[in-house]
Structures are given as C-alpha cells and as structure tokens.
Design a protein around this motif. Structure first.
Motif, PDB file in Angstrom:
ATOM      1  N   VAL A  14       0.975  -1.394  -0.108  1.00 17.65           N
ATOM      2  CA  VAL A  14       0.075  -0.098   0.068  1.00 17.65           C
ATOM      3  C   VAL A  14       0.770   1.262   0.190  1.00 17.65           C
ATOM      4  O   VAL A  14       1.962   1.628   0.292  1.00 17.65           O
ATOM      5  CB  VAL A  14      -0.895  -0.145   1.397  1.00 17.65           C
ATOM      6  CG1 VAL A  14      -1.702   0.828   0.906  1.00 17.65           C
ATOM      7  CG2 VAL A  14      -1.902  -1.328   1.690  1.00 17.65           C
ATOM      8  N   SER A  15       0.586   2.144  -0.741  1.00 13.57           N
ATOM      9  CA  SER A  15       1.305   3.235  -0.480  1.00 13.57           C
ATOM     10  C   SER A  15       0.714   4.567  -1.735  1.00 13.57           C
ATOM     11  O   SER A  15      -0.974   3.774  -2.110  1.00 13.57           O
ATOM     12  CB  SER A  15       2.294   3.760  -1.940  1.00 13.57           C
ATOM     13  OG  SER A  15       3.500   4.541  -1.901  1.00 13.57           O
ATOM     14  N   PHE A  43       0.108 -10.901  -5.418  1.00 18.15           N
ATOM     15  CA  PHE A  43       0.754  -9.482  -4.717  1.00 18.15           C
ATOM     16  C   PHE A  43      -0.927  -8.796  -4.569  1.00 18.15           C
ATOM     17  O   PHE A  43      -0.918  -8.960  -6.216  1.00 18.15           O
ATOM     18  CB  PHE A  43       1.692  -8.632  -4.596  1.00 18.15           C
ATOM     19  CG  PHE A  43       1.956  -8.533  -5.880  1.00 18.15           C
ATOM     20  CD1 PHE A  43       1.834  -7.732  -6.114  1.00 18.15           C
ATOM     21  CD2 PHE A  43       2.679  -9.336  -6.989  1.00 18.15           C
ATOM     22  CE1 PHE A  43       2.365  -7.423  -7.051  1.00 18.15           C
ATOM     23  CE2 PHE A  43       3.030  -8.904  -8.031  1.00 18.15           C
ATOM     24  CZ  PHE A  43       3.369  -7.840  -8.253  1.00 18.15           C
ATOM     25  N   THR A  44      -0.952  -7.692  -4.581  1.00 24.50           N
ATOM     26  CA  THR A  44      -1.120  -6.380  -4.798  1.00 24.50           C
ATOM     27  C   THR A  44      -1.264  -5.138  -4.477  1.00 24.50           C
ATOM     28  O   THR A  44      -1.165  -5.474  -3.930  1.00 24.50           O
ATOM     29  CB  THR A  44      -3.320  -6.570  -4.704  1.00 24.50           C
ATOM     30  OG1 THR A  44      -4.033  -7.398  -5.521  1.00 24.50           O
ATOM     31  CG2 THR A  44      -3.803  -5.326  -5.173  1.00 24.50           C
ATOM     32  N   LEU A  45      -0.919  -4.785  -5.262  1.00 23.99           N
ATOM     33  CA  LEU A  45      -0.213  -2.947  -4.822  1.00 23.99           C
ATOM     34  C   LEU A  45      -1.126  -2.311  -5.052  1.00 23.99           C
ATOM     35  O   LEU A  45      -1.899  -1.918  -6.164  1.00 23.99           O
ATOM     36  CB  LEU A  45       0.553  -2.395  -6.415  1.00 23.99           C
ATOM     37  CG  LEU A  45       1.224  -0.955  -6.022  1.00 23.99           C
ATOM     38  CD1 LEU A  45       1.901  -1.060  -4.266  1.00 23.99           C
ATOM     39  CD2 LEU A  45       2.450  -1.151  -7.017  1.00 23.99           C
ATOM     40  N   LEU A  46      -1.612  -1.788  -3.746  1.00 28.39           N
ATOM     41  CA  LEU A  46      -2.510  -0.518  -3.921  1.00 28.39           C
ATOM     42  C   LEU A  46      -1.928   1.070  -3.890  1.00 28.39           C
ATOM     43  O   LEU A  46      -1.407   1.391  -3.293  1.00 28.39           O
ATOM     44  CB  LEU A  46      -3.179  -0.412  -2.265  1.00 28.39           C
ATOM     45  CG  LEU A  46      -3.621  -1.768  -2.632  1.00 28.39           C
ATOM     46  CD1 LEU A  46      -5.116  -1.461  -1.195  1.00 28.39           C
ATOM     47  CD2 LEU A  46      -5.511  -2.142  -3.729  1.00 28.39           C
ATOM     48  N   TYR A  47      -2.742   1.948  -4.285  1.00 24.03           N
ATOM     49  CA  TYR A  47      -2.019   3.190  -5.083  1.00 24.03           C
ATOM     50  C   TYR A  47      -2.723   4.705  -4.493  1.00 24.03           C
ATOM     51  O   TYR A  47      -4.008   3.991  -4.992  1.00 24.03           O
ATOM     52  CB  TYR A  47      -1.249   3.474  -5.786  1.00 24.03           C
ATOM     53  CG  TYR A  47      -0.359   4.583  -6.245  1.00 24.03           C
ATOM     54  CD1 TYR A  47       1.114   5.008  -6.083  1.00 24.03           C
ATOM     55  CD2 TYR A  47      -0.970   6.441  -6.151  1.00 24.03           C
ATOM     56  CE1 TYR A  47       1.518   6.102  -6.120  1.00 24.03           C
ATOM     57  CE2 TYR A  47      -0.653   7.272  -6.478  1.00 24.03           C
ATOM     58  CZ  TYR A  47       1.074   7.410  -6.121  1.00 24.03           C
ATOM     59  OH  TYR A  47       1.262   8.377  -6.052  1.00 24.03           O
ATOM     60  N   PHE A  48      -2.722   5.097  -3.279  1.00 24.24           N
ATOM     61  CA  PHE A  48      -4.100   6.135  -3.248  1.00 24.24           C
ATOM     62  C   PHE A  48      -3.792   7.377  -3.522  1.00 24.24           C
ATOM     63  O   PHE A  48      -2.684   7.497  -3.376  1.00 24.24           O
ATOM     64  CB  PHE A  48      -4.543   6.025  -1.818  1.00 24.24           C
ATOM     65  CG  PHE A  48      -4.691   4.818  -0.917  1.00 24.24           C
ATOM     66  CD1 PHE A  48      -6.553   5.048  -0.944  1.00 24.24           C
ATOM     67  CD2 PHE A  48      -4.296   3.839  -0.830  1.00 24.24           C
ATOM     68  CE1 PHE A  48      -6.760   4.081  -0.936  1.00 24.24           C
ATOM     69  CE2 PHE A  48      -5.433   2.802  -0.268  1.00 24.24           C
ATOM     70  CZ  PHE A  48      -6.619   2.698  -0.020  1.00 24.24           C
ATOM     71  N   ASP A  49      -4.440   8.355  -4.390  1.00 24.46           N
ATOM     72  CA  ASP A  49      -4.771   9.542  -4.634  1.00 24.46           C
ATOM     73  C   ASP A  49      -5.229  10.491  -3.665  1.00 24.46           C
ATOM     74  O   ASP A  49      -6.664  10.244  -2.784  1.00 24.46           O
ATOM     75  CB  ASP A  49      -5.406   9.662  -6.076  1.00 24.46           C
ATOM     76  CG  ASP A  49      -5.321  11.127  -6.337  1.00 24.46           C
ATOM     77  OD1 ASP A  49      -4.937  11.932  -5.885  1.00 24.46           O
ATOM     78  OD2 ASP A  49      -6.005  11.141  -7.834  1.00 24.46           O
ATOM     79  N   LEU A  50      -3.997  10.596  -2.957  1.00 23.31           N
ATOM     80  CA  LEU A  50      -4.414  11.640  -1.951  1.00 23.31           C
ATOM     81  C   LEU A  50      -4.544  13.445  -2.474  1.00 23.31           C
ATOM     82  O   LEU A  50      -4.528  13.720  -1.765  1.00 23.31           O
ATOM     83  CB  LEU A  50      -3.654  10.979  -0.887  1.00 23.31           C
ATOM     84  CG  LEU A  50      -3.000  10.078  -0.443  1.00 23.31           C
ATOM     85  CD1 LEU A  50      -1.595  10.106   0.663  1.00 23.31           C
ATOM     86  CD2 LEU A  50      -4.827  10.097   0.379  1.00 23.31           C
ATOM     87  N   CYS A  64       2.834   2.708 -12.944  1.00 27.29           N
ATOM     88  CA  CYS A  64       2.337   1.862 -11.986  1.00 27.29           C
ATOM     89  C   CYS A  64       1.495   0.443 -12.599  1.00 27.29           C
ATOM     90  O   CYS A  64       0.715   0.470 -13.123  1.00 27.29           O
ATOM     91  CB  CYS A  64       1.259   2.456 -10.415  1.00 27.29           C
ATOM     92  SG  CYS A  64       0.859   1.463  -9.526  1.00 27.29           S
ATOM     93  N   GLN A  65       1.589  -0.357 -12.266  1.00 27.33           N
ATOM     94  CA  GLN A  65       1.765  -1.262 -12.353  1.00 27.33           C
ATOM     95  C   GLN A  65       0.630  -2.266 -11.083  1.00 27.33           C
ATOM     96  O   GLN A  65       0.617  -2.860  -9.807  1.00 27.33           O
ATOM     97  CB  GLN A  65       1.976  -2.889 -11.993  1.00 27.33           C
ATOM     98  CG  GLN A  65       2.861  -2.518 -13.509  1.00 27.33           C
ATOM     99  CD  GLN A  65       4.283  -3.718 -13.687  1.00 27.33           C
ATOM    100  OE1 GLN A  65       4.388  -4.449 -12.954  1.00 27.33           O
ATOM    101  NE2 GLN A  65       5.375  -3.264 -14.031  1.00 27.33           N
ATOM    102  N   CYS A  66      -0.977  -1.008 -10.906  1.00 24.77           N
ATOM    103  CA  CYS A  66      -1.147  -1.324  -9.777  1.00 24.77           C
ATOM    104  C   CYS A  66      -2.733  -0.930 -10.209  1.00 24.77           C
ATOM    105  O   CYS A  66      -3.249  -0.354 -10.836  1.00 24.77           O
ATOM    106  CB  CYS A  66      -0.815  -0.508  -8.365  1.00 24.77           C
ATOM    107  SG  CYS A  66      -1.044   1.705  -9.295  1.00 24.77           S
ATOM    108  N   PHE A  67      -3.611  -1.331  -7.991  1.00 22.23           N
ATOM    109  CA  PHE A  67      -5.323  -0.451  -8.351  1.00 22.23           C
ATOM    110  C   PHE A  67      -4.962   0.856  -7.705  1.00 22.23           C
ATOM    111  O   PHE A  67      -4.487   0.932  -6.503  1.00 22.23           O
ATOM    112  CB  PHE A  67      -6.220  -1.312  -7.084  1.00 22.23           C
ATOM    113  CG  PHE A  67      -5.857  -3.020  -7.673  1.00 22.23           C
ATOM    114  CD1 PHE A  67      -6.753  -3.086  -9.253  1.00 22.23           C
ATOM    115  CD2 PHE A  67      -4.931  -3.508  -7.836  1.00 22.23           C
ATOM    116  CE1 PHE A  67      -7.435  -3.831  -9.663  1.00 22.23           C
ATOM    117  CE2 PHE A  67      -5.785  -4.651  -8.692  1.00 22.23           C
ATOM    118  CZ  PHE A  67      -6.548  -4.981  -9.417  1.00 22.23           C
ATOM    119  N   LEU A  68      -5.425   1.986  -8.224  1.00 27.63           N
ATOM    120  CA  LEU A  68      -4.940   3.414  -8.300  1.00 27.63           C
ATOM    121  C   LEU A  68      -6.066   3.477  -7.653  1.00 27.63           C
ATOM    122  O   LEU A  68      -7.594   3.623  -8.667  1.00 27.63           O
ATOM    123  CB  LEU A  68      -4.961   4.374  -9.434  1.00 27.63           C
ATOM    124  CG  LEU A  68      -4.710   5.762  -9.270  1.00 27.63           C
ATOM    125  CD1 LEU A  68      -3.597   6.183  -8.510  1.00 27.63           C
ATOM    126  CD2 LEU A  68      -4.190   6.216 -10.261  1.00 27.63           C
TER     127      LEU A  68
END
Length: 105
Positions: A14-15, A43-50, A64-68
């Motif tokens: 998570v980031s 794995f799953t990479l989560l990226y939060f737009d803050l 990003c190879q992630c869920f944005l």
C-alpha cells in the motif's frame, strides 16, 4: 475500501501520495516494480491518490502496475484531510488488512 481490493492475496503493498510527494512516489514505484514485485507471486499493489494533480495522476496510472484508488476523504472526519498529520496512513493500512483472505489466515 477493502471491497475494492481483488483477492485472495498473500501480500498487499500500500502506498499513495499527494502532489507534494509526486516525485518521491515515482522513485518508490520504480523500486517496487524493479526490485520487490518481481519476487512476489500473489500480490496486489494499491496506490491511493491523496490529491494528485490530473497530469500526475495520469502519469501514475500509466506506469503503476497497481490499483489506483481515490482516498475517500468525503467519508471520514475533516482532520484526516490534513495530509501533513499523516492520519490517513493507518486508515489505508487498516483498509488493506481487513481483506478477508488476509485477516482469516
């Protein structure tokens, strides 16, 4: 937020960032994609737009190879919106750790 995370996953990374930490975030994503994630299988990479600017969000989405995900500031107390207080950090960790496949094992 946990309902938005596909699973099951052995690891959830998570980031997230606002515009003020965009450049640092690019370095983090580069390190994750090139050094850590190649060694993980489930794995799953989560990226939060803050609070990214639209062009920065577009950049993150393209590399990003992630869920944005948008951080749901509208659902939580206003105090969390003070990004420099970092109150949002335990909330995103808690959201990720509440995924059933992780918390039941």
């Amino acid at each position: 937020m946990a309902a938005q995370i596909p699973g099951p996953n052995d690891v959830i990374v998570v980031s997230g960032a606002s515009g003020s930490h965009y450049l640092e975030s690019l370095s983090l994503l580069d390190n994750l994609h090139n050094r850590l994630l190649p060694h993980l299988k489930n794995f799953t990479l989560l990226y939060f737009d803050l609070g990214l600017d639209p062009p920065h969000r577009q950049d993150i989405a393209s590399i990003c190879q992630c869920f944005l995900l948008d951080f749901p500031f509208q659902l939580i107390p206003d105090l969390v919106s003070l990004l420099k207080c970092y109150i949002w950090k335990p909330l995103i960790v808690s959201a990720a750790s509440s995924v059933p496949s992780l918390s039941s094992g």
